[in-house]
Scaffold this motif. Sequence first.
Motif, PDB file in Angstrom:
ATOM      1  N   SER A  76       0.809  -1.219   0.000  1.00  0.00           N
ATOM      2  CA  SER A  76       0.000   0.000   0.000  1.00  0.00           C
ATOM      3  C   SER A  76       0.843   1.271   0.000  1.00  0.00           C
ATOM      4  CB  SER A  76      -0.943  -0.007   1.210  1.00  0.00           C
ATOM      5  OG  SER A  76      -0.195  -0.049   2.417  1.00  0.00           O
ATOM      6  N   ARG A  77       2.137   1.140   0.137  1.00  0.00           N
ATOM      7  CA  ARG A  77       3.000   2.322   0.071  1.00  0.00           C
ATOM      8  C   ARG A  77       3.473   2.630  -1.342  1.00  0.00           C
ATOM      9  NH1 ARG A  77       6.929   1.566   5.436  1.00  0.00           N
ATOM     10  NH2 ARG A  77       5.267   1.806   6.978  1.00  0.00           N
ATOM     11  N   TYR A  78       3.095   1.792  -2.295  1.00  0.00           N
ATOM     12  CA  TYR A  78       3.589   1.950  -3.650  1.00  0.00           C
ATOM     13  C   TYR A  78       2.493   2.365  -4.622  1.00  0.00           C
ATOM     14  CZ  TYR A  78       8.003  -0.180  -2.352  1.00  0.00           C
ATOM     15  OH  TYR A  78       9.212  -0.439  -1.780  1.00  0.00           O
ATOM     16  N   ASN A  79       2.820   3.328  -5.451  1.00  0.00           N
ATOM     17  CA  ASN A  79       2.020   3.604  -6.626  1.00  0.00           C
ATOM     18  C   ASN A  79       2.414   2.582  -7.688  1.00  0.00           C
ATOM     19  OD1 ASN A  79       0.965   6.245  -5.607  1.00  0.00           O
ATOM     20  ND2 ASN A  79       3.145   6.740  -5.672  1.00  0.00           N
ATOM     21  N   SER A 134      -2.649   5.270  -8.019  1.00  0.00           N
ATOM     22  CA  SER A 134      -1.989   5.736  -6.810  1.00  0.00           C
ATOM     23  C   SER A 134      -2.055   4.681  -5.718  1.00  0.00           C
ATOM     24  CB  SER A 134      -2.643   7.033  -6.326  1.00  0.00           C
ATOM     25  OG  SER A 134      -4.005   6.793  -6.001  1.00  0.00           O
ATOM     26  N   TRP A 135      -1.280   4.892  -4.642  1.00  0.00           N
ATOM     27  CA  TRP A 135      -1.178   3.903  -3.584  1.00  0.00           C
ATOM     28  C   TRP A 135      -2.542   3.587  -2.957  1.00  0.00           C
ATOM     29  CZ3 TRP A 135      -2.797   5.103   1.302  1.00  0.00           C
ATOM     30  CH2 TRP A 135      -3.014   6.463   1.572  1.00  0.00           C
ATOM     31  N   SER A 136      -3.421   4.570  -2.896  1.00  0.00           N
ATOM     32  CA  SER A 136      -4.737   4.364  -2.285  1.00  0.00           C
ATOM     33  C   SER A 136      -5.761   3.843  -3.268  1.00  0.00           C
ATOM     34  CB  SER A 136      -5.234   5.685  -1.702  1.00  0.00           C
ATOM     35  OG  SER A 136      -5.502   6.608  -2.749  1.00  0.00           O
ATOM     36  N   ASN A 146      -5.228  -3.846  -2.035  1.00  0.00           N
ATOM     37  CA  ASN A 146      -4.090  -3.730  -1.120  1.00  0.00           C
ATOM     38  C   ASN A 146      -4.036  -4.882  -0.121  1.00  0.00           C
ATOM     39  OD1 ASN A 146      -3.201  -1.469  -2.413  1.00  0.00           O
ATOM     40  ND2 ASN A 146      -3.888  -0.017  -0.848  1.00  0.00           N
ATOM     41  N   ALA A 168       6.498  -0.500  -9.844  1.00  0.00           N
ATOM     42  CA  ALA A 168       6.142   0.088  -8.562  1.00  0.00           C
ATOM     43  C   ALA A 168       6.984   1.321  -8.299  1.00  0.00           C
ATOM     44  CB  ALA A 168       6.347  -0.921  -7.437  1.00  0.00           C
ATOM     45  N   GLY A 175       7.811   4.035  -5.198  1.00  0.00           N
ATOM     46  CA  GLY A 175       7.657   4.323  -3.778  1.00  0.00           C
ATOM     47  C   GLY A 175       7.844   5.794  -3.455  1.00  0.00           C
ATOM     48  N   TYR A 177       2.451  10.265  -5.247  1.00  0.00           N
ATOM     49  CA  TYR A 177       1.836  10.102  -6.562  1.00  0.00           C
ATOM     50  C   TYR A 177       1.757  11.435  -7.293  1.00  0.00           C
ATOM     51  CZ  TYR A 177      -1.438   8.968 -10.238  1.00  0.00           C
ATOM     52  OH  TYR A 177      -2.014   8.800 -11.462  1.00  0.00           O
TER      53      TYR A 177
END
Length: 127
Positions: free
Chosen positions: A30-33, A52-54, A74, A98, A100, A103
Amino acid sequence: QVQLVESGGGLVQAGGSLRLSCVLSGRIFSRYNMGWFRQAPGKEREFVAAISWSGGSTYYADSVKDRFTISRDNAKNTVFLQMSSLKPEDTAGYYCAAAGRSYSSDYAGQASWYDVWGQGTQVTVSS
């Protein structure tokens, strides 16, 4: 060590659909786009889609907009690329990547923005 493994490629007829998956291991997903790129024989690698990560922001190349959908789970450390209305010109090796960092759609389409790459999965669309 972050690793990315793609799956889901194959041979499909024009107009068909495929769903690619990419699993990230070794870090907190979840920390990676995440992004998808593709490369056809004799051509440069090109951007396809990013998320994006979210999952709250997505970005697509014009050539795949309205046909491809990028999403992520995620909880399963997985990013997906749902491809519909496939065309022979979509034939390529597809790679997930990926990033890190924060975004930005200004950079998400650039291969150099990404830190880690998978080995790729082949998609072949027959006419």
